[in-house]
Write an enzyme that holds these catalytic residues in place. Sequence first.
Site, PDB file in Angstrom:
ATOM      1  N   ASP A 291      30.901   6.755  -9.886  1.00 17.48           N
ATOM      2  CA  ASP A 291      30.377   7.172  -8.731  1.00 17.48           C
ATOM      3  C   ASP A 291      31.401   7.358  -7.706  1.00 17.48           C
ATOM      4  O   ASP A 291      32.578   6.753  -7.685  1.00 17.48           O
ATOM      5  CB  ASP A 291      29.118   6.608  -8.305  1.00 17.48           C
TER       6      ASP A 291
HETATM    7  C1  NOJ Z   1      27.379   9.505  -4.514  1.00 17.32           C
HETATM    8  C2  NOJ Z   1      25.935   9.631  -5.225  1.00 17.32           C
HETATM    9  O1  NOJ Z   1      25.683   8.468  -5.498  1.00 17.32           O
HETATM   10  C3  NOJ Z   1      26.051  10.475  -6.374  1.00 17.32           C
HETATM   11  O2  NOJ Z   1      24.870  10.585  -6.847  1.00 17.32           O
HETATM   12  C4  NOJ Z   1      26.669  11.805  -6.252  1.00 17.32           C
HETATM   13  O3  NOJ Z   1      26.651  12.527  -7.454  1.00 17.32           O
HETATM   14  C5  NOJ Z   1      28.072  11.629  -5.644  1.00 17.32           C
HETATM   15  N1  NOJ Z   1      28.145  10.889  -4.575  1.00 17.32           N
HETATM   16  C6  NOJ Z   1      28.744  12.993  -5.521  1.00 17.32           C
HETATM   17  O4  NOJ Z   1      28.365  13.756  -4.616  1.00 17.32           O
END
Ligand code: NOJ
Length: 786
Positions: A291
């Site tokens: 993430d």
């Molecule tokens: C953080 C989020 O937790 C995740 O779900 C997302 O895909 C990413 N950012 C990218 O935007």
Amino acid sequence: MLLKRLRLALATGLIGLAVSIGGGVTAQAVDAPSPRVRALLERMTLDEKIGQLNQIPGGRQRALNSRLDAAALERVRRGEIGSFLHVAGAAQIRELQRIAVEESRLGIPLLFGMDVVHGYRTLFPVPLALAASWDPGLMEQTARVAAVEATAAGLNWTFSPMVDIARDPRWGRVVEGPGEDPYLGSILATAQVRGYQGTSLADPGSILATAKHFVGYGAAEGGRDYDSADISDRTLHEVYLPPFYAAASAGAGSMMTAFNDIGGVPLTAHPALVRGLLREQWGYQGLIVSDWNAIPELLNHGVAATPQEAGALALRGGVDMDMAGNLYSAHLKGAVEADPTLLPLLDQAVIAVLTAKERLGLFAAPYARADPAREAAAMLTPEHRALAREAARRSIVLLKNEGDLLPLATTARRIAIIGALAEDANSSLGSWRAQGKVEDVRPLIPALREALPQATFTYAQGYRPEAAPTIAVTAAGEGAQGVREVSDAEALAEAVATANAADLVLLVVGEHFDRSGEARSYTDIGLSAAQDALAAAVLDTGKPVVVILMNGRPLAIPELARRAPAILETWFLGVESGPAIADILTGRASPGGRLPTGFPRASGAAPLTYAHLPTGRPASEDLARDTARYRDQPITPLFAFGHGLSYGRFDYSDLRLSQTEVAPDGRVEISVTVRNTSSVAADEVVQLYVRDPVAAIARPVQELRGFRRVAFAPGEAKRIRFILTPAQVALWSEDGWRITSGEIQVMVGASSADIRARTAFTVTSDGVSAIPAAAIPTSSSEEPVS
Ligand code: NOJ
């Protein structure tokens, strides 16, 4: 024997993760790379390999492409970037891809990712709302349209579906997922992966799906986003993992590791679960991405002392690509030079990235998705809008309807619409709106005027919504970056006068869209003070009130639920929000949505689930007894999992089993007759629950194991059949899934709290199964009966 071992393990506390953590991790992630991938790998320098593992933002979520400067393009030429996120637009992406393919040494195409979560330009209901449709076919279709639009804009990777089970509505990301149940979550995960990826990933209209966040992210302590999860192995395997298994089985091309730790081990560096369970045991071959910035955050977790150590840990943990952390790119070379045993793991990660690119057809046709002509034609077509309306209509849940106040009588002449959310088209788009535009939304008030031309409508806001200037305000009613809701005597008086002058009130309350979503955790999940005051004042007028809820999470609204005669849950429904709500209010369609998560009576009652264990002192209404309950609340949820009313009336009868004794590898057919005894066409969601009443370990009082949304003509009856196997009631153990002999109770009904018929069968002997029980789909069918 096996059961004995299980009991022994339980008694001695030996149950742990099936794969040991720490040294000895072997490189085996992506089996048998293709000749093209192998040949490329042989030609790559260490820097080029690390470049493939690097995903950088080409813009920001609300300012796409804004970081595509000359330096970024130069990095593409040098082979330092494997993927961009937060970029879009066929022309821009085509140019980026051209630089990668024509101007970098090896010509490896790029992955372009974005959170296309509930639509790209055509925004559909938010995921929790779509889950309320209990309609996997619909979710597959909406995902397909999202893929068609997003790929026309050049994207080849979406960070969706989010398959995190969430039982704590304080956690704002409840809005992005399937709700509280692992069976429903598994079925919907499968549907979405199919929709995104189509029949072939290489098709230019297909997009790589990402099941996220692996795993346990929804179990954050206290519902605080990003916080630790402390989950028993059993709950992990029986509740949180099944939707990931389902997504993997459906071929999800990628998975994203979660921000959180489980018991102190961050998922960004969790070899036991990622390399061990996901890769080795499940045989998962896709691409695993961290993430956002999660690899550098291993230092904050306190499990790595230096960035180099964090990089090594993440790679050992099985994370192939670094999303926006810039850590692999800056520190992995040093880590590999210091510890050459990382090299084969690095190669495995590169193989995973290159294989994803190959599966998408990017080597053969790098520009197939970035087609400006297709982009111009694909967005928000009439067909896509029609699907958005259908999806919105099917996601609405009728929570209460005393005295059949709904559908609206055609005699209602003067209708007051009260509450600022009624004209908040922005909120209808929900969070993760990709390229959705507020001006695309068809809002409620004009839609109602169109649907009920004979009525007159008046509108009053009732309170003052103002932009909240600061982040991290704490009082209920203030969204983190959204809207402050201020009680205002004049606005309240105007609302009361408007209600008094009407025959019927539509009271629109809930939460601004920015109160749910990422980092939107709240201790208070009731209405804001301003909306509470408004609701009380409007209900005090004594006029018939239909509450229209707009929100992204279950709300604790006991007073409203007690006093309002009718309540319609409409979530955030996307571009066709207004017409869909009007369709339901006017009875053009009967509400068929059902809650994918229960509503608590109070914020302090979270977390909660219908599928709880019985305990030694099961909750009793009798306060004279000491039982597992809160003393200041009834023992039931405000609205139960699976709940949803209809304009139809359904009678269940003649529940039958094909046999009462079933071998562990056998199957049993469960059939029931459902009759629509009303004079309106309506859908019913027939729900199948099971319970193992006596086992080596306590089992949940109910678990969903089948459902079918069925359309009924007035007076029509249908025989609904489910095929269940004992593997679907297996329980997890350290040694695998155990089918245990004995009685299995079967409950069929209209919600977890509205069981209409019960029966039971016996599993004749113990057995084993390889698949998480909740991830096994129950086939179902329907046939008319006279
Ligand atoms: C953080 C989020 O937790 C995740 O779900 C997302 O895909 C990413 N950012 C990218 O935007």
